[in-house]
Design a protein around this motif. Structure first.
Motif, PDB file in Angstrom:
ATOM      1  N   TYR A   1      70.884  19.252  27.611  1.00 29.72           N
ATOM      2  CA  TYR A   1      70.028  18.243  28.210  1.00 29.72           C
ATOM      3  C   TYR A   1      69.197  17.563  27.122  1.00 29.72           C
ATOM      4  CZ  TYR A   1      71.615  20.392  32.501  1.00 29.72           C
ATOM      5  OH  TYR A   1      72.426  20.861  33.525  1.00 29.72           O
ATOM      6  N   ALA A   2      68.430  16.559  27.517  1.00 28.02           N
ATOM      7  CA  ALA A   2      67.789  15.674  26.547  1.00 28.02           C
ATOM      8  C   ALA A   2      66.950  16.406  25.505  1.00 28.02           C
ATOM      9  CB  ALA A   2      66.926  14.652  27.284  1.00 28.02           C
ATOM     10  N   ALA A   3      66.258  17.468  25.897  1.00 29.21           N
ATOM     11  CA  ALA A   3      65.373  18.182  24.966  1.00 29.21           C
ATOM     12  C   ALA A   3      66.086  19.305  24.228  1.00 29.21           C
ATOM     13  CB  ALA A   3      64.162  18.744  25.714  1.00 29.21           C
ATOM     14  N   GLU A   4      67.410  19.408  24.394  1.00 31.95           N
ATOM     15  CA  GLU A   4      68.146  20.512  23.769  1.00 31.95           C
ATOM     16  C   GLU A   4      68.990  20.058  22.582  1.00 31.95           C
ATOM     17  OE1 GLU A   4      68.710  23.702  27.333  1.00 31.95           O
ATOM     18  OE2 GLU A   4      70.125  22.028  27.343  1.00 31.95           O
ATOM     19  N   TYR A   5      68.985  18.783  22.293  1.00 31.33           N
ATOM     20  CA  TYR A   5      69.717  18.297  21.129  1.00 31.33           C
ATOM     21  C   TYR A   5      68.828  18.421  19.896  1.00 31.33           C
ATOM     22  CZ  TYR A   5      73.277  16.467  24.238  1.00 31.33           C
ATOM     23  OH  TYR A   5      74.275  16.361  25.172  1.00 31.33           O
ATOM     24  N   THR A   6      69.443  18.739  18.807  1.00 26.13           N
ATOM     25  CA  THR A   6      68.671  18.933  17.580  1.00 26.13           C
ATOM     26  C   THR A   6      69.208  18.023  16.488  1.00 26.13           C
ATOM     27  OG1 THR A   6      67.804  20.595  16.042  1.00 26.13           O
ATOM     28  CG2 THR A   6      70.122  20.794  16.703  1.00 26.13           C
ATOM     29  N   ALA A   7      68.500  17.971  15.400  1.00 22.29           N
ATOM     30  CA  ALA A   7      68.887  17.141  14.261  1.00 22.29           C
ATOM     31  C   ALA A   7      68.154  17.651  13.038  1.00 22.29           C
ATOM     32  CB  ALA A   7      68.524  15.675  14.520  1.00 22.29           C
ATOM     33  N   PRO A   8      68.714  17.431  11.852  1.00 24.98           N
ATOM     34  CA  PRO A   8      67.998  17.826  10.640  1.00 24.98           C
ATOM     35  C   PRO A   8      66.641  17.120  10.559  1.00 24.98           C
ATOM     36  CG  PRO A   8      70.286  17.230  10.163  1.00 24.98           C
ATOM     37  CD  PRO A   8      70.032  16.825  11.567  1.00 24.98           C
ATOM     38  N   ASP A   9      65.650  17.848  10.100  1.00 26.10           N
ATOM     39  CA  ASP A   9      64.318  17.265   9.898  1.00 26.10           C
ATOM     40  C   ASP A   9      63.715  16.736  11.202  1.00 26.10           C
ATOM     41  OD1 ASP A   9      62.195  16.720   8.156  1.00 26.10           O
ATOM     42  OD2 ASP A   9      62.794  14.625   7.940  1.00 26.10           O
ATOM     43  N   LEU A  10      63.990  17.420  12.298  1.00 27.58           N
ATOM     44  CA  LEU A  10      63.478  16.996  13.598  1.00 27.58           C
ATOM     45  C   LEU A  10      61.986  17.291  13.701  1.00 27.58           C
ATOM     46  CD1 LEU A  10      64.075  15.940  16.508  1.00 27.58           C
ATOM     47  CD2 LEU A  10      64.458  18.337  17.155  1.00 27.58           C
ATOM     48  N   ALA A  11      61.216  16.270  14.075  1.00 30.54           N
ATOM     49  CA  ALA A  11      59.787  16.441  14.319  1.00 30.54           C
ATOM     50  C   ALA A  11      59.536  16.452  15.825  1.00 30.54           C
ATOM     51  CB  ALA A  11      58.997  15.314  13.666  1.00 30.54           C
ATOM     52  N   TYR A  12      58.377  16.961  16.205  1.00 30.84           N
ATOM     53  CA  TYR A  12      58.065  17.147  17.623  1.00 30.84           C
ATOM     54  C   TYR A  12      56.771  16.412  17.969  1.00 30.84           C
ATOM     55  CZ  TYR A  12      61.516  20.856  17.192  1.00 30.84           C
ATOM     56  OH  TYR A  12      62.671  21.559  16.948  1.00 30.84           O
ATOM     57  N   GLY A  13      56.818  15.686  19.074  1.00 29.74           N
ATOM     58  CA  GLY A  13      55.644  14.958  19.510  1.00 29.74           C
ATOM     59  C   GLY A  13      55.040  15.566  20.760  1.00 29.74           C
ATOM     60  N   HIS A  14      53.725  15.583  20.825  1.00 29.20           N
ATOM     61  CA  HIS A  14      53.023  16.054  22.022  1.00 29.20           C
ATOM     62  C   HIS A  14      52.037  14.972  22.450  1.00 29.20           C
ATOM     63  CE1 HIS A  14      51.727  19.166  24.864  1.00 29.20           C
ATOM     64  NE2 HIS A  14      50.537  18.600  24.750  1.00 29.20           N
ATOM     65  N   VAL A  15      52.055  14.671  23.731  1.00 31.06           N
ATOM     66  CA  VAL A  15      51.240  13.592  24.273  1.00 31.06           C
ATOM     67  C   VAL A  15      49.839  14.092  24.610  1.00 31.06           C
ATOM     68  CG1 VAL A  15      51.003  11.942  26.174  1.00 31.06           C
ATOM     69  CG2 VAL A  15      53.268  12.419  25.196  1.00 31.06           C
ATOM     70  N   VAL A  16      48.840  13.303  24.250  1.00 35.22           N
ATOM     71  CA  VAL A  16      47.459  13.543  24.671  1.00 35.22           C
ATOM     72  C   VAL A  16      47.206  12.657  25.880  1.00 35.22           C
ATOM     73  CG1 VAL A  16      45.023  13.445  24.046  1.00 35.22           C
ATOM     74  CG2 VAL A  16      46.750  14.027  22.307  1.00 35.22           C
ATOM     75  N   SER A  17      46.852  13.280  27.002  1.00 37.21           N
ATOM     76  CA  SER A  17      46.660  12.546  28.251  1.00 37.21           C
ATOM     77  C   SER A  17      45.198  12.170  28.439  1.00 37.21           C
ATOM     78  CB  SER A  17      47.127  13.388  29.442  1.00 37.21           C
ATOM     79  OG  SER A  17      48.496  13.728  29.303  1.00 37.21           O
TER      80      SER A  17
ATOM     81  N   MET B   1      63.716  19.899  37.996  1.00 34.90           N
ATOM     82  CA  MET B   1      63.591  21.087  37.160  1.00 34.90           C
ATOM     83  C   MET B   1      63.522  20.720  35.677  1.00 34.90           C
ATOM     84  SD  MET B   1      65.974  24.508  37.105  1.00 34.90           S
ATOM     85  CE  MET B   1      65.620  24.825  38.831  1.00 34.90           C
ATOM     86  N   GLU B   2      64.353  19.771  35.253  1.00 33.01           N
ATOM     87  CA  GLU B   2      64.328  19.350  33.853  1.00 33.01           C
ATOM     88  C   GLU B   2      63.149  18.414  33.613  1.00 33.01           C
ATOM     89  OE1 GLU B   2      66.932  16.819  30.548  1.00 33.01           O
ATOM     90  OE2 GLU B   2      67.319  16.585  32.685  1.00 33.01           O
ATOM     91  N   LEU B   3      62.316  18.760  32.670  1.00 31.05           N
ATOM     92  CA  LEU B   3      61.179  17.921  32.315  1.00 31.05           C
ATOM     93  C   LEU B   3      61.665  16.643  31.635  1.00 31.05           C
ATOM     94  CD1 LEU B   3      58.976  20.776  30.819  1.00 31.05           C
ATOM     95  CD2 LEU B   3      58.651  19.677  33.041  1.00 31.05           C
ATOM     96  N   HIS B   4      60.887  15.588  31.768  1.00 26.72           N
ATOM     97  CA  HIS B   4      61.258  14.348  31.104  1.00 26.72           C
ATOM     98  C   HIS B   4      61.110  14.510  29.595  1.00 26.72           C
ATOM     99  CE1 HIS B   4      62.086  11.157  34.098  1.00 26.72           C
ATOM    100  NE2 HIS B   4      61.573  12.059  34.894  1.00 26.72           N
ATOM    101  N   ALA B   5      62.149  14.103  28.882  1.00 29.26           N
ATOM    102  CA  ALA B   5      62.167  14.270  27.428  1.00 29.26           C
ATOM    103  C   ALA B   5      63.079  13.229  26.806  1.00 29.26           C
ATOM    104  CB  ALA B   5      62.647  15.673  27.055  1.00 29.26           C
ATOM    105  N   SER B   6      62.793  12.917  25.541  1.00 25.64           N
ATOM    106  CA  SER B   6      63.642  12.025  24.749  1.00 25.64           C
ATOM    107  C   SER B   6      63.744  12.600  23.342  1.00 25.64           C
ATOM    108  CB  SER B   6      63.058  10.613  24.682  1.00 25.64           C
ATOM    109  OG  SER B   6      62.913  10.053  25.968  1.00 25.64           O
ATOM    110  N   THR B   7      64.971  12.764  22.869  1.00 18.42           N
ATOM    111  CA  THR B   7      65.215  13.166  21.489  1.00 18.42           C
ATOM    112  C   THR B   7      65.845  11.987  20.772  1.00 18.42           C
ATOM    113  OG1 THR B   7      65.556  15.486  22.115  1.00 18.42           O
ATOM    114  CG2 THR B   7      66.397  14.785  19.965  1.00 18.42           C
ATOM    115  N   VAL B   8      65.130  11.459  19.781  1.00 19.88           N
ATOM    116  CA  VAL B   8      65.597  10.283  19.042  1.00 19.88           C
ATOM    117  C   VAL B   8      66.075  10.750  17.672  1.00 19.88           C
ATOM    118  CG1 VAL B   8      64.998   8.006  18.158  1.00 19.88           C
ATOM    119  CG2 VAL B   8      63.950   8.842  20.280  1.00 19.88           C
TER     120      VAL B   8
END
Length: 755
Positions: free
Chosen positions: A33-49, A198-205
């Protein structure tokens, strides 16, 4: 040319209960699923609400977050790349009229939970921790999130969303209502609900270099995501590849690109590295939801049950920046025969995010009011609820006067009532009891649009007897992979194991978003047409062979079975796929075809799926606890492509309806302007213990006008009418009429006996 003639392989796949072709991948974890794909040098973003419902950001301090080891950048409205929102007026494929929300655009706060910053770090936990260190100060303004308090400011939307205009009035509803001797005039309301798949909204770019990106997005239409990115960030389609092969539920929340997509793409382009942004369950309550709606329903009849007037007035909530609209009142104008009908639909703005399409948008809301009022009317008439509906059965679409392409609702009523045992019902409320539980039986009708959208598909047959079909539609768990495989396998006479269906890739042929229950009709038709073109070319090669046993045959007299083409009248005369392609000197045959709805059919006919829902509830007389112990749902939906996956669709819709009737409620603290029960612990969805016997009946219905494969779609009809049937059963059990869903213990116990 001889092959063993195994008649066991000749059974068609379409119409048979086949297992899901993607089932093994899903249960073994191979499906990603969208949040399960990986890539070299992958960074992670967290939203401040954001913490307030309306106002502006006075200051935002990111210094503490930036000081955390591993933090790469903190984006806010003050430092976001200025190339974003190049096309300010861009609207995505399913957006309502207005200006779409633009994350981190400026200091203005439009709703509580709005994203105010994105922390990007080398690790997801680091990003989440650093996000807690971002300090925001606000200048608050007075907000209003209570629809009831702004109903006086309701307005007719200046621009009507396609298909959402209330039907024209007919007759004189006011006079008809005034003259009728038996009346119901009540208000109905359903709590705001959130989609919460069940699957949270996510985007892996994934940063591919040179300004090119591959995006894995939780979306119900990859080409909608692609279009959004290209318009907002000024990229070309060649630079944006979007994939979403699996979606872990969406129910409409994935029709529009959500804000995590913008943030992930923005960060990836600015940092020139791969970035993933996944929302938390709490943040899933900060965007799209089923809207609030204030419904006034008046219905009147003669003593014999003949309807004399229907009046349905609705005020729905929307945001301050978009005019979200639903088809809530249309059902009251078309469901039953009545000469005097008037409906109105208005909007009122609240300081919330824009509501969104949620499983059968508008229909469960409007049909709850209509079918509850019909039930109330039946008691005041002293008439069986089913007989009242049959008495006023509509032979045509009463809203526009068009005949139906097909309608087997009478049969659904009959079969559902027989299976349920409706004839044994004691009509008197509180008359059926077992131990300390009161037993109630209720019923309702369901109705949903049978739509088809323009869709293109590609079919490729290779000389090894394998077939690949593809279109950019999605599979949101409904079984799209499976039905496309079945359609394609039957077209070429192949086992399903020889067919591969591809969806959820922006490089595939055009498809609209998967919604409205139109995917099977639309993508299925496109695949059917593409495979037929391959069939014709393959047959042409077979006829052109030297000494071909099919030389003088017509394609209509030939069966495609077991990887060969054989005369129906004499199966011993056949040509295999391999021999035909060798004769044509090709190793592959490829065709791309587009299926479009018939304009003539749309002008002349009304196309709808219908259902009859019968519900049994048991209510603890002392505690007020309600159990839905039995539901029979009889559905008339044209051709059923796969009874197994189709039944699952109806089961899911019915469970959705149980949640609407008894448990689901997004609770707004109007003082804060924020939804407070923003988790699975306090937002109560039905669980296994809440779901008992659900019996699904598919009524035989011949459909030959909407599309070539004769289907109507099943994703949404299962919920329509279900909540009303349950509420009607609760009244029959208790004598208490609850008109505001969900029917919780406190609401039931505080009610006085009605009617």
């Amino acid at each position: 040319m001889f092959q063993p003639h195994d008649t066991a392989l000749h059974q068609p796949h379409v119409g048979a209960p086949r297992n899901r072709v993607d089932g093994r991948a899903k249960v073994t974890g191979a499906a990603r699923y969208a949040a399960e794909y990986t890539a070299p040098d992958l960074a992670y973003g967290h939203v401040v609400s954001g913490a307030i419902a309306k106002g502006r950001i006075r200051s935002i301090d990111i210094s503490a977050a930036m000081a955390v080891p591993g933090v790469v950048q903190v984006f806010t409205h003050e430092n976001r790349p200025r190339t974003a929102w190049r096309s300010k007026a861009y609207q995505d494929e399913v957006a309502p009229p207005g200006t779409p929300f633009r994350p981190l655009y400026d200091e203005k706060i439009l709703y509580s939970g709005q994203p105010v910053a994105l922390v990007v770090a080398e690790d997801s936990e680091i990003a989440r921790y650093a996000a807690s260190l971002v300090r925001v100060t606000y200048e608050e303004e007075k907000h209003e999130t209570d629809l009831a308090k702004v109903r006086a400011q309701a307005y007719k939307p200046p621009k009507t969303r396609s298909g959402m205009a209330p039907p024209a009035p007919r007759g004189d509803a006011e006079a008809g209502f005034g003259a009728a001797p038996v009346k119901v005039d009540e208000s109905y309301r359903i709590a705001i609900e959130h989609h919460n798949p069940m699957e949270l909204h996510a985007s892996t770019v994934v940063w591919e270099g040179g300004g090119r990106i591959t995006v894995y997005d939780k979306i119900q239409g990859v080409q909608n995501t692609q279009s959004y990115i290209t318009h907002v960030f000024g990229l070309s389609k060649d630079d944006v590849h979007v994939k979403s092969p699996f979606v872990g539920g969406a129910f409409g929340s994935g029709l529009r690109p959500q804000y995590q997509l913008f943030l992930a793409v923005m960060a990836a382009l600015e940092l020139k590295r791969s970035v993933r942004v996944m929302l938390t369950r709490d943040q899933m309550f900060t965007f799209t939801y089923r809207p609030d709606a204030l419904q006034d329903m008046a219905i009147a009849a003669n003593p014999d049950g003949e309807l004399q007037a229907i009046r349905h007035d609705v005020i729905g909530n929307t945001s301050t920046f978009e005019d979200y609209q639903e088809s809530i009142v249309s059902w009251s104008a078309m469901m039953y025969h009545c000469d005097n009908v008037a409906t109105t639909y208005k909007l009122a703005q609240t300081d919330t995010y824009t509501p969104g399409d949620m499983r059968a948008p508008g229909a469960p809301t409007g049909m709850f009011a209509l079918e509850s009022a019909m039930d109330e009317l039946s008691y005041r008439l002293g008439m069986d609820p089913l007989q009242l509906r049959l008495k006023n059965y509509a032979e045509i679409n009463e809203g526009d006067g068009k005949p139906f392409t097909s309608k087997e609702l009478r049969a659904a009523y009959q079969l559902g009532a027989e299976r349920f045992g409706w004839a044994r019902r004691n009509p008197k409320p509180r008359s059926m009891k077992e131990g300390r539980e009161l037993i109630g039986w209720g019923m309702a009708s369901g109705m949903w649009e049978a739509q088809m959208q323009k869709t293109t598909a590609r079919a490729t047959l290779t000389i090894d007897g394998k077939l690949e079909v593809g279109t950019a539609t999605a599979d949101i768990g409904t079984g799209t992979y499976t039905i496309l495989t079945q359609i394609a396998a039957d077209a070429l006479g192949l086992p399903m194991e020889k067919v591969t269906a591809l969806v959820g890739d922006s490089k595939l042929p055009f498809s609209p978003v998967e919604g409205g229950s139109w995917a099977a009709a639309s993508a299925g038709t496109a695949v059917h047409l593409a495979c037929n073109t391959v069939r014709e070319q393959l047959f042409k090669y077979a006829r052109g062979m030297d000494g071909s046993p099919l030389a003088n045959a017509e394609i209509g007299r030939v069966a495609f079975r077991n990887g060969r083409m054989e005369l129906i009248s004499d199966p011993s005369r056949f040509v295999t796929i391999q021999d035909a392609m060798r004769a044509g000197a090709v190793d592959r045959i490829e065709a791309e075809e587009t299926g479009s709805p018939s304009r003539i059919t749309q002008l002349r006919y009304a196309a709808y799926t219908h259902s009859a829902i019968f519900a049994e509830v048991r209510v603890d007389e002392e505690l007020g606890r309600i159990r839905v112990t039995r539901i029979v749902d009889a559905v008339a939906a044209g051709r059923i492509l796969n009874p197994k996956t189709a039944r699952s669709q109806i089961l899911g819709g019915v469970v959705f309806g149980i949640g609407m009737a008894l448990t689901e409620e997004s609770m707004m603290d109007h003082h804060l302007g924020r939804f407070m029960n923003h988790n699975y612990a306090e937002y109560h969805i039905p669980v296994n213990a809440d779901v008992h016997d659900i019996d699904v009946i598919f009524v035989e219905e011949h459909e030959d006008k909407i599309n070539p494969i004769g289907v109507k779609g099943l994703g949404e009809i299962g919920i329509v009418g279900t909540a009303a049937a349950i509420a009607n059963a609760v009244f029959h059990a208790t004598g208490k009429r609850v008109r505001h869903l969900p029917i919780t213990v406190d609401r039931l116990l505080e009610m006085e006996d009605a009617d």
